[in-house]
Write an enzyme that holds these catalytic residues in place. Structure first.
Site, PDB file in Angstrom:
ATOM      1  N   GLU A 146      -2.192  -5.526  -3.573  1.00  0.00           N
ATOM      2  CA  GLU A 146      -1.250  -4.673  -2.837  1.00  0.00           C
ATOM      3  C   GLU A 146      -0.118  -5.519  -2.251  1.00  0.00           C
ATOM      4  OE1 GLU A 146      -3.412  -0.627  -1.359  1.00  0.00           O
ATOM      5  OE2 GLU A 146      -3.656  -2.365  -0.062  1.00  0.00           O
ATOM      6  N   ASP A 164       0.836  -1.199   0.000  1.00  0.00           N
ATOM      7  CA  ASP A 164       0.000   0.000   0.000  1.00  0.00           C
ATOM      8  C   ASP A 164       0.874   1.254   0.000  1.00  0.00           C
ATOM      9  OD1 ASP A 164      -2.711   1.361   0.782  1.00  0.00           O
ATOM     10  OD2 ASP A 164      -1.268   2.061   2.277  1.00  0.00           O
TER      11      ASP A 164
END
Lengths: 221, 221
Positions: free
Chosen positions: B116, B44
């Site tokens: 992610e 992320d």
């Protein structure tokens, strides 16, 4: 580079190839349309990644939630402003008249935004590796304090250390019940310290023990 | 690497040196204690920085607010899940029994989290430059759509293009009033298009014009 900026570079421990980046990073939006807001956007993302990677590598057992919490404490405005003050960044900011009069160079958000902008400027002036090294050097005291903090230790470890510090006997954990199908079991565990007892349920024995230890710490605190 | 995972690497366009990272990235927390949550935390932060830098470099005139808005549209769960579906990531996820039964491999959050995590895995398996190149390649369609979108253009440009498309005369901007001390002025500006008029106040003539153009676009829409 003008001589005063060269002094700032010494304080920062980073020498800019393109001092214009540093000048932009020091310019508050009250002073110019070409200000540090875009660099701050970049620097914020850099700081978040650098800290994420550091914590990921140095705390291999921390959960995602613990990593997030630790990072939040490192990248918050208060921490950044404190670092900015230690660098005397306020002396170098370019502020508009209004902000100058109202003492904007002391304001936490202006200081922390400028430091984030400098992180962005260092990156543009070098590369990811050099920027990361510089940021970790800047943060070295904060990271040292972090690693000695107890907040990362799990509840069972904290409970054990708490009791050992008082030379009291160690806690006993008993599994009281196991329920459910093999792939979806729930464990009820009690933690016993002298006459105190706490009980917790978890999807594994380990999780239930940790939770019962956490409740015990609350009772003892 | 086992043959099925090698197929996934072909789909991803990235060949892992250490396939264990990829395996961890594909493991949902319902399947194992060693799951993708920590990698997702890292991925992320990587995605946020890679997009921040891309936008910073490609939109030199965009404000920090515009950069933030654009990035949010690129990194949101919906966009990530769409990419994950195009890679058929759901076929490769390791889910616990409960999630398997309830169709977790189709769920948006599980897909976007896994993607992610793969970004984090690619980074750990290579370096920042290689991870950035891979992510930008993955996002190339989305970034192409972005650059052709009108949302980045300022209101005056949008208004002008809107009127030109209808072969109508261009807007006229008049400064109606300037108030305040030189360092803290406010400008009142009107925008005139045929019989329509909008008025706006801003801290610069340019800002007031942009705001009056934005109000005009709302009237015309």
């Amino acid at each position: 580079m003008n001589p005063p900026l060269a002094r700032l570079c010494t304080a920062l421990g980073y020498c800019f190839q393109t001092p214009e980046w540093l000048e932009e990073a020091l310019t508050h939006r009250s002073a110019s349309a070409r200000n540090n807001e875009r660099l701050e956007f970049l620097g914020d993302a850099l700081l978040n990644l650098i800290m994420a990677e550091y914590l990921f590598q140095h705390y291999p057992k921390a959960s995602e939630g613990e990593l997030s919490r630790l990072r939040a404490s490192l990248v918050k405005g208060e921490t950044l402003a404190e670092l900015a003050r230690s660098l005397k960044l306020g002396d170098w900011l370019r502020l508009g008249q209004g902000e100058l009069k109202s003492g904007g160079y002391r304001r936490e958000s202006i200081l922390s935004d400028a430091l984030e902008a400098i992180i962005g400027a260092v990156y543009l002036d070098s590369d990811f590796g050099a920027c990361r090294d510089w940021v970790l050097h800047l943060y070295q005291d904060g990271l040292m304090r972090l690693s000695s903090a107890s907040e990362l230790k799990d509840p069972k470890t904290r409970l054990q250390e708490y009791l050992q510090a008082d030379q009291r006997p160690l806690p006993i954990y008993n599994v009281l019940e196991i329920r459910g199908e093999p792939h979806a079991q729930s464990f009820t565990v009690e933690c016993v310290v002298a006459k105190l007892r706490t009980t917790a349920i978890g999807s594994s024995r380990r999780k239930a023990e940790q939770e019962s230890a956490r409740l015990m710490l609350e009772q003892l605190a």
